[in-house]
Scaffold this active site. Structure first.
Site, PDB file in Angstrom:
ATOM      1  CE1 TYR A 271      -3.997   1.907   0.547  1.00 52.57           C
ATOM      2  CE2 TYR A 271      -2.789   3.291   2.289  1.00 52.57           C
ATOM      3  CZ  TYR A 271      -3.950   3.022   1.581  1.00 52.57           C
ATOM      4  OH  TYR A 271      -4.839   4.076   1.547  1.00 52.57           O
TER       5      TYR A 271
ATOM      6  CE  LYS B 130      -3.568   5.066  -1.571  1.00 56.01           C
ATOM      7  NZ  LYS B 130      -4.687   5.537  -2.767  1.00 56.01           N
TER       8      LYS B 130
END
Length: 242
Positions: free
Chosen positions: A154, A158
């Site tokens: 993740y 990002k």
């Protein structure tokens, strides 16, 4: 507002995306609410918009599917013209310690969160550039700035979004298209529903999770004419996390 400006919000079926879609409609934008599988929830978002006197419609495509995005978004641009704004909000999390992450957990997060930057924006960039106006907002995360245990996939996605956003901002600045990123912290959405309260208290200086509306207000500002000289920025909405 002199003309009806259209804004596409991906992942508008709930959480932050729903708040952005609803608040953008309140600000006078015609909101195109994207969903992939959650049509019922996206319909609820659209009903919130129309019940409040706003206007919008639904659009379905898979942000991780390049050809699906190209077909649907090219058709959208032909039908409505270049959108005034695009909010790239859709994303997923598949948390787990790095040693235990499966290849599918890594790939699915990168495809959905990072590849979607290209998949969604590439078909719309030339129509927007020809208009010489517009707003692009990406939704990253505090994890993409400082990292987080159990979120290597993740955080990587990002962090990539932040880099891509800053690069695109430079390319489009001469076309009067601003490109900015919002990096939320711990926000009250489905993604943190199982997070223990004491973890939030220990992590966030403000001692609480944020509300989706506290993210959407930043997005609506960045969509506005007032934000015309703000580009290539990452705005953190995180209660003071460093």
């Amino acid at each position: 507002m002199a003309e009806e400006k259209k804004v596409l919000v991906t992942g508008a079926s709930g959480g932050i995306g729903r708040a952005i879609a609803a608040d953008a409609a309140k600000a006078g934008y015609y909101v195109i609410c994207h969903y992939n599988r959650g049509k019922e929830k996206a319909q609820e978002t659209l009903e919130l918009i129309t019940q409040a006197g706003g206007k919008g419609e639904l659009i379905q495509f898979d942000v991780a599917d390049r050809e699906d995005c190209k077909a649907k978004l090219s058709s959208l641009a032909e039908m409505h013209g270049a959108p005034w704004g695009v909010v790239c909000n859709a994303g997923i999390a598949r948390d787990g310690t790095f040693a235990g992450l499966s290849g599918e957990e890594w790939d699915s997060v990168l495809r959905t969160n990072l590849d979607s930057f290209y998949n969604v924006l590439n078909p719309l960039i030339l129509p927007m550039a020809r208009k010489k106006r517009g707003r692009i907002i990406t939704i990253a995360s505090v994890s993409g700035i400082i990292g987080n245990r159990g979120q290597a996939n993740y955080a990587a996605s990002k962090a990539g979004i932040i880099g891509a956003t800053k690069s695109l901002a430079v390319e489009l600045a001469s076309r009067s298209i601003t490109v900015n990123c919002i990096a939320p912290g711990i926000i009250e959405t489905e993604m943190i529903k199982d997070a223990p309260a004491d973890t939030i208290i220990q992590t966030v200086p403000m001692r609480r999770a944020g509300r989706p509306e506290e993210v959407s207000c930043a997005a609506v500002f960045l969509l506005s004419e007032s934000a015309s000289y703000i580009t290539r920025q990452v705005i953190s909405v995180n209660g003071g996390i460093i």
